[in-house]
Motif scaffolding. Structure first.
Motif, PDB file in Angstrom:
ATOM      1  N   PHE A  53       0.834  -1.206   0.000  1.00 24.72           N
ATOM      2  CA  PHE A  53       0.000   0.000   0.000  1.00 24.72           C
ATOM      3  C   PHE A  53       0.866   1.252   0.000  1.00 24.72           C
ATOM      4  N   MET A  54       1.852   1.301   0.897  1.00 23.86           N
ATOM      5  CA  MET A  54       2.698   2.493   0.983  1.00 23.86           C
ATOM      6  C   MET A  54       3.526   2.694  -0.286  1.00 23.86           C
ATOM      7  N   THR A  55       4.057   1.610  -0.823  1.00 20.82           N
ATOM      8  CA  THR A  55       4.844   1.718  -2.058  1.00 20.82           C
ATOM      9  C   THR A  55       3.969   2.206  -3.212  1.00 20.82           C
ATOM     10  N   GLY A  56       2.786   1.607  -3.366  1.00 21.14           N
ATOM     11  CA  GLY A  56       1.873   2.026  -4.420  1.00 21.14           C
ATOM     12  C   GLY A  56       1.412   3.463  -4.249  1.00 21.14           C
ATOM     13  N   LEU A  57       1.124   3.855  -3.009  1.00 24.30           N
ATOM     14  CA  LEU A  57       0.680   5.210  -2.730  1.00 24.30           C
ATOM     15  C   LEU A  57       1.748   6.219  -3.131  1.00 24.30           C
ATOM     16  N   ILE A  58       2.988   5.962  -2.751  1.00 23.37           N
ATOM     17  CA  ILE A  58       4.070   6.899  -3.045  1.00 23.37           C
ATOM     18  C   ILE A  58       4.347   6.972  -4.546  1.00 23.37           C
ATOM     19  N   ILE A  59       4.403   5.829  -5.213  1.00 25.90           N
ATOM     20  CA  ILE A  59       4.678   5.826  -6.651  1.00 25.90           C
ATOM     21  C   ILE A  59       3.575   6.546  -7.423  1.00 25.90           C
ATOM     22  N   PHE A  77      -5.826   5.067  -5.063  1.00 28.00           N
ATOM     23  CA  PHE A  77      -6.012   4.003  -6.045  1.00 28.00           C
ATOM     24  C   PHE A  77      -4.736   3.173  -6.177  1.00 28.00           C
ATOM     25  N   GLY A  78      -3.599   3.850  -6.291  1.00 27.47           N
ATOM     26  CA  GLY A  78      -2.317   3.153  -6.379  1.00 27.47           C
ATOM     27  C   GLY A  78      -1.988   2.390  -5.111  1.00 27.47           C
ATOM     28  N   GLY A  79      -2.351   2.960  -3.964  1.00 27.30           N
ATOM     29  CA  GLY A  79      -2.141   2.268  -2.699  1.00 27.30           C
ATOM     30  C   GLY A  79      -2.943   0.989  -2.612  1.00 27.30           C
ATOM     31  N   ALA A  80      -4.194   1.053  -3.051  1.00 26.58           N
ATOM     32  CA  ALA A  80      -5.043  -0.147  -3.026  1.00 26.58           C
ATOM     33  C   ALA A  80      -4.485  -1.224  -3.957  1.00 26.58           C
ATOM     34  N   ILE A  81      -4.064  -0.827  -5.136  1.00 25.61           N
ATOM     35  CA  ILE A  81      -3.477  -1.786  -6.077  1.00 25.61           C
ATOM     36  C   ILE A  81      -2.193  -2.377  -5.496  1.00 25.61           C
ATOM     37  N   GLY A 128      -1.381  -2.640  -2.350  1.00 23.08           N
ATOM     38  CA  GLY A 128      -1.713  -3.506  -1.226  1.00 23.08           C
ATOM     39  C   GLY A 128      -2.139  -4.889  -1.664  1.00 23.08           C
ATOM     40  N   VAL A 129      -2.978  -4.939  -2.672  1.00 20.08           N
ATOM     41  CA  VAL A 129      -3.425  -6.239  -3.193  1.00 20.08           C
ATOM     42  C   VAL A 129      -2.248  -6.989  -3.818  1.00 20.08           C
ATOM     43  N   MET A 130      -1.406  -6.286  -4.563  1.00 18.58           N
ATOM     44  CA  MET A 130      -0.227  -6.942  -5.141  1.00 18.58           C
ATOM     45  C   MET A 130       0.693  -7.469  -4.047  1.00 18.58           C
ATOM     46  N   GLY A 131       0.890  -6.677  -2.992  1.00 23.04           N
ATOM     47  CA  GLY A 131       1.725  -7.119  -1.883  1.00 23.04           C
ATOM     48  C   GLY A 131       1.170  -8.363  -1.206  1.00 23.04           C
ATOM     49  N   LEU A 132      -0.149  -8.416  -1.039  1.00 29.19           N
ATOM     50  CA  LEU A 132      -0.775  -9.616  -0.471  1.00 29.19           C
ATOM     51  C   LEU A 132      -0.548 -10.828  -1.358  1.00 29.19           C
ATOM     52  N   MET A 133      -0.733 -10.658  -2.643  1.00 26.62           N
ATOM     53  CA  MET A 133      -0.547 -11.776  -3.568  1.00 26.62           C
ATOM     54  C   MET A 133       0.912 -12.230  -3.601  1.00 26.62           C
TER      55      MET A 133
END
Length: 92
Positions: free
Chosen positions: A33-39, A74-78, A80-85
Motif C-alpha cells: 500500500f505504501m509503495t503504491g501510494l508513493i509511486i 487508487f495506487g495504494g489499493a493496487i 496492497g493487493v499486489m503485496g498480499l498476492m
C-alpha cells in the motif's frame, strides 16, 4: 473515450508497480500500500503539474489536489493487493 488506451495505460502502471514491489522484495498489504501510494502520488504530481503548466485543462487547483489524492489511494489499493498476492506466493 478510447477504452483500449485506458486499458494499456493501467496495465503499464500496474506492471511498473509490480516490478518495483518485486525488486524491493515488498510483501504484505501495508508495504504494498505504501509503495503504491508513493509511486502513484509522485506520478500524479508530475503529470498534473505538467498539464497545469502547459494546458488549459484545469479551472483551479482543487481539481489537481483531488486528482492527486484519488490516484494515490487508487495506487495504494493496487499496491496492497499486489503485496498480499506476492506474500501468498512467497509462502508456497
Amino acid at each position: 473515450p478510447k477504452l483500449w488506451a485506458i486499458f494499456i495505460g493501467n496495465l503499464a502502471a500496474s506492471a511498473l508497480l509490480g516490478w518495483v514491489l518485486e525488486r524491493t522484495n515488498t510483501r504484505g498489504f501495508a508495504g504494498g500500500f505504501m509503495t503504491g501510494l508513493i509511486i502513484f502520488m509522485l506520478n500524479s504530481i508530475s503529470i498534473d503539474m505538467m498539464f497545469y503548466a502547459m494546458m488549459n485543462w484545469y479551472s483551479n487547483t482543487t481539481v489537481i489536489i483531488v486528482d492527486i489524492i484519488v490516484n494515490s489511494l487508487f495506487g495504494g489499493a493496487i499496491g496492497g493487493v499486489m503485496g498480499l498476492m506476492m506474500a501468498r506466493g512467497a509462502e508456497k
